[in-house]
Scaffold this motif. Structure first.
Motif, PDB file in Angstrom:
ATOM      1  N   LEU A 129      54.268 -36.274  71.839  1.00 18.58           N
ATOM      2  CA  LEU A 129      52.679 -35.970  71.329  1.00 18.58           C
ATOM      3  C   LEU A 129      52.996 -34.755  70.187  1.00 18.58           C
ATOM      4  O   LEU A 129      53.810 -34.112  69.929  1.00 18.58           O
ATOM      5  CB  LEU A 129      52.194 -35.158  72.465  1.00 18.58           C
ATOM      6  N   PRO A 130      51.814 -34.883  69.246  1.00 17.29           N
ATOM      7  CA  PRO A 130      51.902 -33.778  68.175  1.00 17.29           C
ATOM      8  C   PRO A 130      51.854 -32.497  68.866  1.00 17.29           C
ATOM      9  O   PRO A 130      51.349 -32.475  69.756  1.00 17.29           O
ATOM     10  CB  PRO A 130      50.592 -34.342  67.534  1.00 17.29           C
ATOM     11  N   GLY A 131      52.556 -31.510  68.102  1.00 18.50           N
ATOM     12  CA  GLY A 131      52.594 -30.221  68.973  1.00 18.50           C
ATOM     13  C   GLY A 131      53.825 -29.855  69.742  1.00 18.50           C
ATOM     14  O   GLY A 131      53.930 -28.711  69.982  1.00 18.50           O
ATOM     15  N   ASP A 158      65.127 -29.692  55.441  1.00 21.11           N
ATOM     16  CA  ASP A 158      64.819 -30.866  56.286  1.00 21.11           C
ATOM     17  C   ASP A 158      63.485 -30.736  57.154  1.00 21.11           C
ATOM     18  O   ASP A 158      62.704 -31.493  57.561  1.00 21.11           O
ATOM     19  CB  ASP A 158      65.859 -31.160  57.207  1.00 21.11           C
ATOM     20  N   TYR A 159      63.212 -29.331  57.231  1.00 22.80           N
ATOM     21  CA  TYR A 159      62.008 -28.953  58.126  1.00 22.80           C
ATOM     22  C   TYR A 159      60.737 -28.518  57.465  1.00 22.80           C
ATOM     23  O   TYR A 159      59.954 -27.764  58.004  1.00 22.80           O
ATOM     24  CB  TYR A 159      62.460 -28.188  59.071  1.00 22.80           C
ATOM     25  N   GLN A 160      60.496 -28.381  55.901  1.00 20.29           N
ATOM     26  CA  GLN A 160      59.538 -27.743  55.584  1.00 20.29           C
ATOM     27  C   GLN A 160      58.322 -28.703  55.465  1.00 20.29           C
ATOM     28  O   GLN A 160      57.224 -28.007  55.169  1.00 20.29           O
ATOM     29  CB  GLN A 160      60.039 -27.504  53.995  1.00 20.29           C
ATOM     30  N   GLU A 161      58.472 -29.851  55.937  1.00 19.45           N
ATOM     31  CA  GLU A 161      57.040 -30.480  56.200  1.00 19.45           C
ATOM     32  C   GLU A 161      56.481 -30.273  57.456  1.00 19.45           C
ATOM     33  O   GLU A 161      55.361 -30.606  57.802  1.00 19.45           O
ATOM     34  CB  GLU A 161      57.426 -32.006  55.856  1.00 19.45           C
ATOM     35  N   LEU A 162      57.113 -29.642  58.248  1.00 11.57           N
ATOM     36  CA  LEU A 162      56.798 -29.080  59.586  1.00 11.57           C
ATOM     37  C   LEU A 162      55.381 -28.303  59.290  1.00 11.57           C
ATOM     38  O   LEU A 162      55.502 -27.508  58.704  1.00 11.57           O
ATOM     39  CB  LEU A 162      57.777 -28.545  60.296  1.00 11.57           C
ATOM     40  N   THR A 163      54.240 -28.596  60.224  1.00  8.90           N
ATOM     41  CA  THR A 163      53.312 -27.924  60.319  1.00  8.90           C
ATOM     42  C   THR A 163      52.863 -27.500  61.777  1.00  8.90           C
ATOM     43  O   THR A 163      52.087 -28.174  62.543  1.00  8.90           O
ATOM     44  CB  THR A 163      51.837 -28.688  59.685  1.00  8.90           C
ATOM     45  N   PRO A 164      53.616 -26.545  62.227  1.00  8.50           N
ATOM     46  CA  PRO A 164      53.576 -26.034  63.525  1.00  8.50           C
ATOM     47  C   PRO A 164      52.075 -25.577  63.760  1.00  8.50           C
ATOM     48  O   PRO A 164      51.241 -24.950  62.971  1.00  8.50           O
ATOM     49  CB  PRO A 164      54.356 -24.711  63.552  1.00  8.50           C
ATOM     50  N   PRO A 165      51.396 -26.043  64.895  1.00  6.26           N
ATOM     51  CA  PRO A 165      50.003 -25.828  65.323  1.00  6.26           C
ATOM     52  C   PRO A 165      49.965 -24.367  65.858  1.00  6.26           C
ATOM     53  O   PRO A 165      50.128 -23.996  66.912  1.00  6.26           O
ATOM     54  CB  PRO A 165      49.561 -26.787  66.339  1.00  6.26           C
ATOM     55  N   THR A 201      49.142 -25.445  73.603  1.00  5.48           N
ATOM     56  CA  THR A 201      48.775 -26.117  72.349  1.00  5.48           C
ATOM     57  C   THR A 201      49.928 -26.417  71.485  1.00  5.48           C
ATOM     58  O   THR A 201      49.909 -27.487  70.510  1.00  5.48           O
ATOM     59  CB  THR A 201      47.536 -25.359  71.543  1.00  5.48           C
ATOM     60  N   MET A 202      51.072 -25.561  71.797  1.00  3.90           N
ATOM     61  CA  MET A 202      52.408 -26.159  71.331  1.00  3.90           C
ATOM     62  C   MET A 202      53.438 -25.920  72.393  1.00  3.90           C
ATOM     63  O   MET A 202      53.402 -25.033  72.866  1.00  3.90           O
ATOM     64  CB  MET A 202      52.759 -25.126  70.004  1.00  3.90           C
ATOM     65  N   VAL A 203      54.406 -26.966  72.304  1.00  4.17           N
ATOM     66  CA  VAL A 203      55.488 -26.793  73.070  1.00  4.17           C
ATOM     67  C   VAL A 203      56.879 -26.771  72.189  1.00  4.17           C
ATOM     68  O   VAL A 203      56.725 -27.646  71.601  1.00  4.17           O
ATOM     69  CB  VAL A 203      55.646 -27.963  74.316  1.00  4.17           C
ATOM     70  N   VAL A 204      57.589 -25.921  72.483  1.00  7.15           N
ATOM     71  CA  VAL A 204      58.678 -25.751  71.712  1.00  7.15           C
ATOM     72  C   VAL A 204      59.901 -25.793  72.854  1.00  7.15           C
ATOM     73  O   VAL A 204      59.965 -25.031  73.692  1.00  7.15           O
ATOM     74  CB  VAL A 204      59.023 -24.413  70.989  1.00  7.15           C
ATOM     75  N   ARG A 205      60.945 -27.004  72.735  1.00  2.69           N
ATOM     76  CA  ARG A 205      61.959 -27.008  73.663  1.00  2.69           C
ATOM     77  C   ARG A 205      63.004 -26.555  72.966  1.00  2.69           C
ATOM     78  O   ARG A 205      63.443 -26.850  71.859  1.00  2.69           O
ATOM     79  CB  ARG A 205      62.155 -28.527  73.871  1.00  2.69           C
ATOM     80  N   CYS A 206      63.768 -25.692  73.617  1.00  2.00           N
ATOM     81  CA  CYS A 206      65.026 -24.830  73.456  1.00  2.00           C
ATOM     82  C   CYS A 206      65.939 -25.300  74.376  1.00  2.00           C
ATOM     83  O   CYS A 206      66.452 -24.189  75.113  1.00  2.00           O
ATOM     84  CB  CYS A 206      64.615 -23.364  73.238  1.00  2.00           C
TER      85      CYS A 206
END
Length: 431
Positions: A113-115, A131-138, A302-307
């Protein structure tokens, strides 16, 4: 003369080059090959931008890079511009020091899912990796879930919590700083399947959470083991758990960083994008194993970051261990003349300094297994092939010009303002 190619210019690569220099002296020529025009890998793109003291180790690598028998060869992608097989014909030894830059997947429903973002992407975004500058974190939502109980999870939570003023002296990119400054996050939940005694967080990084201007850590006291159980822990972990005990009574602030222990991610739900993380309450058995209790609940996110760890990307022609997410090797040996060091060898474990004994061990092995009189072309052969393929290499002295341009464009108090695209790096070099 021994000719050695090291693929990857992060800590593992430079520690290996340093060890080979010390072992072989003037009788070695080392090329450190990287796909980017800039060196240092994890130091530049993985270490948190507000941990500048850790990044200072790059000075040690620079001392190695500026010697006559070591050369940085940037802007060369192995597998595209030249193959491992070709390098093997040119060099007496090829050492893979590519790190583990790809995220591990959770393997649960809703992960696409987005986010939902991997830590490699999110960390790369605020650290300026091209490589990650197009990322738009919500960042406009109210809540974030960070999955993992290691230092990367702490980095993510801390970066999300800081004010602009708290980033003074860091090298976070201006674009990321501006986006974070506009964020409306009020609650961050750090989620882990096990308990406080099983965390992989170090005391220094945990302690930083207690000194943030607008954010305060929170721990449910019921999740903490009896205090006398801490005595059996090794000293570092005992200090970390002491911080968690302090967090249980911390005064609230505008942003809450809550630790949710004994919670296993089950799925991510939302209407077209992430809205909540569903977890199952867990319990530990006497051997430290984890099992579910059948109790499920939702964590707003509304955002999930997997570490949850990283994987080394495969390279065509190199044996790969899919299960472990690294090159298949025996104590760093892959095949005759082909070796792996650092995370490419072990997987993503240990600290930056852990890579140094890796490099020493592989240098010793090269000394025992590789003849110094093979007559291979080494550097001259690499230059010949890359020139024929119209590949423009970037040397370490070229990088120093890029670095000077980054320093010149830094905002007040910052050590640099990184170029965040290959084109911008190479354009700065041309200028």
């Amino acid at each position: 003369m021994r000719h050695i190619a090291i693929i990857g210019s992060g800590p593992a690569g430079y520690y290996t080059a340093e060890a080979c220099q010390k072992l072989f002296g003037d009788a070695v020529r080392i090329d450190i090959i990287d796909q980017l025009p800039v060196p240092y890998g994890l130091i530049r793109f993985g270490v948190a931008p507000d941990h500048q003291s850790i990044k200072g180790v790059a000075r040690r690598y620079e001392a190695v890079a500026l010697t006559d028998n070591v050369r940085f060869v940037g802007n060369v992608r192995v597998g595209r511009d030249i193959s491992v097989e070709e390098l093997h014909t040119l060099y007496d030894a090829v050492v893979l020091a590519t790190g583990a830059p790809h995220d591990r997947a959770l393997g649960i429903a809703g992960e696409d899912l987005p986010g939902v973002i991997g830590s490699a992407a999110f960390v790369g975004w605020y650290n300026g990796h091209p490589d990650y500058q197009e990322l738009t974190p919500p960042l406009s939502g109210p809540a974030v879930a960070v999955i993992g109980m290691g230092n990367v999870a702490l980095d993510v939570a801390r970066i999300l919590s800081k004010t602009r003023a708290e980033f003074a002296g860091s090298d976070i990119t201006e674009a990321a700083l501006t986006a974070l400054d506009r964020a409306t996050i009020g609650h961050i939940t750090i989620v882990g399947r096990r308990g406080p005694h099983q965390i992989a967080m170090t005391p220094k990084e945990l302690g930083e959470l207690a000194h943030l201007d607008r954010a305060a850590p929170s721990v449910d006291a019921q999740d903490l083991p009896p205090a006398d159980a801490d005595a059996a822990l090794e000293p570092g972990l005992r200090k970390s758990v002491a911080h968690l005990r302090d967090f249980a009574s911390a005064a609230p602030k505008a942003i809450t960083v809550a630790f949710d222990f004994f919670a296993a991610p089950v799925r991510i739900e939302g209407d077209g994008r992430a809205e909540r993380l569903i977890v199952e309450r867990t319990r530990l058995d006497e051997l430290g194993g984890v099992s579910g209790t059948g109790e499920f609940y939702a964590i707003p996110a509304t955002m999930v970051v997997r570490c949850i760890g990283y994987r080394t990307p495969p390279i065509p022609g190199v044996p790969y261990d899919e299960r472990a997410g690294r090159f298949a090797n025996a104590e760093g040996w892959i095949a005759q003349g082909l070796y792996a060091v650092g995370w490419a060898r072990r997987g993503p474990t240990g600290t930056i300094g852990t890579n140094r004994p890796d490099g020493i061990a592989i240098a010793d092995r090269i000394g025992a297994e590789v003849s110094g009189g093979s007559g291979r072309e080494g550097r001259a052969g690499l230059d010949r092939i890359l020139s024929a393929r119209a590949v423009d290499i970037v040397t370490f002295r070229d990088w120093k010009r890029i670095e000077a341009a980054e320093i010149a464009r830094a905002r007040d108090g910052a050590p640099r303002e990184k170029f965040t695209s290959m084109a911008a790096m190479l354009s700065a070099l041309a200028e």
